[in-house]
Design an enzyme around this catalytic site. Structure first.
Site, PDB file in Angstrom:
ATOM      1  N   TYR A 134       1.950   1.368   7.646  1.00  0.00           N
ATOM      2  CA  TYR A 134       0.847   1.180   8.762  1.00  0.00           C
ATOM      3  C   TYR A 134      -0.268   1.939   8.560  1.00  0.00           C
ATOM      4  CZ  TYR A 134      -0.775   1.475  13.536  1.00  0.00           C
ATOM      5  OH  TYR A 134      -1.395   1.284  14.877  1.00  0.00           O
ATOM      6  N   LYS A 162       1.486  -2.991   7.762  1.00  0.00           N
ATOM      7  CA  LYS A 162       0.667  -3.390   9.034  1.00  0.00           C
ATOM      8  C   LYS A 162      -0.735  -2.965   8.733  1.00  0.00           C
ATOM      9  CE  LYS A 162      -0.068  -2.479  13.848  1.00  0.00           C
ATOM     10  NZ  LYS A 162       0.381  -1.567  14.919  1.00  0.00           N
TER      11      LYS A 162
END
Length: 292
Positions: A134, A162
């Site tokens: 992320y 992400k």
């Protein structure tokens, strides 16, 4: 991994800051009934920064139990301490999470080599857990460059990232560079459609908290390459994509869910409830997007 809309679920709380378990159950059912493809539990939007480790794991376990296998659950288990991230990831694996979400370490600003070693160490410590990286430099003050992600794509259980940079050309370059070894997801609602049309597999979404069906339909259309339908839905959701970030996430989205009658007004300090001058703007966005 999952294709489509992954809601970055809020953690509902009582006015004193205690977790509101009944409202959490209500939200989980709301998402399953409205087509959300997966739930991200206790990420940034779930106020992971202010939950202690016991609460953190209890919330993940509660969500997994409520979901009961109906859709995948990705547990937020990142941290700026590698040891802490390993402990949380191991706990989430034991609780039955389908994957984990590991944020780039915040505040301590590691080098690109430090980022590589951090994520490699977690992956090797919990080898049976699928791991989604992320990158959100706007919140962590540390940006993991594409070159580091390409190196990490060689590790078997690191299977996704992400990308919350909001930089479409950079995201598209990453999709090409990893050559299918790692799936890319958007983490920025305002630019998610374009990244999915460029090859991303879905969107880890704040907006999905209040408009789950429309976001799920947008992700399905965009991943399939249906630009016309994706643009129609994106235009519908754009007021929310903009106004749900008037103050730090999850302040506006929690206010929106309260306005919808889904949760109460609980937040944990240092976050506070949405400033009154923004109430009208968020309510107008809810109406414009067909939520109210």
């Amino acid at each position: 991994m999952i294709t489509g809309s992954l809601v970055a679920l809020v953690t509902p709380m009582h006015p004193n800051g205690d977790i509101h378990w009944e409202h959490l159950d209500k939200l989980v059912d709301f998402h399953i009934e409205n087509g959300t493809h997966g739930i991200v539990a206790v990420g940034t939007t779930g106020e992971s920064a202010t939950l202690d480790p016991e609460e953190h794991c209890k919330t993940i376990g509660h969500i997994i139990k409520r979901v009961n296998g109906r859709i995948p659950v990705i547990a937020g288990t990142g941290g700026n301490s590698t040891r802490e991230a390993i402990a949380l990831t191991s706990a989430a694996h034991k609780l039955g999470a389908d994957a984990c979400l590991l944020v780039v370490p915040y505040y301590n600003k590691p080098t690109q080599e430090g980022l590589y070693q951090h994520f490699r160490t977690i992956a090797e410590a919990v080898p049976m857990m699928k791991q989604m990286l992320y990158n959100v430099p706007g919140r962590t003050a540390c940006d993991m460059l594409n070159e580091a992600v390409v190196r990490l794509a060689d590790i078997p259980n690191i299977i996704a990232i992400k990308d919350a940079t909001g930089n479409i050309p950079r995201g598209a370059e990453l999709i090409q560079a990893v050559e299918g070894r790692l799936d890319v997801y958007s983490g920025d609602d305002a630019t998610a459609m374009e990244l999915m049309l460029a090859g991303a597999k879905g969107n880890v979404s704040v907006t999905a908290n209040v408009a789950p069906r429309a976001m799920a339909e947008l992700c399905t259309a965009a991943v399939a390459g249906n630009r016309e339908e994706a643009e129609r839905l994106n235009e519908l959701l754009m007021p929310l994509n903009r106004k749900l970030f008037l103050e730090a996430n999850p302040i506006p989205v929690k206010w929106a869910l309260q306005r919808m009658g889904m949760i109460g007004d609980g937040l944990r300090l240092p976050l506070t409830v949405l400033s009154e001058p923004f109430h009208g703007e968020v309510e107008d966005a809810l109406k414009a997007s067909g939520v109210l």
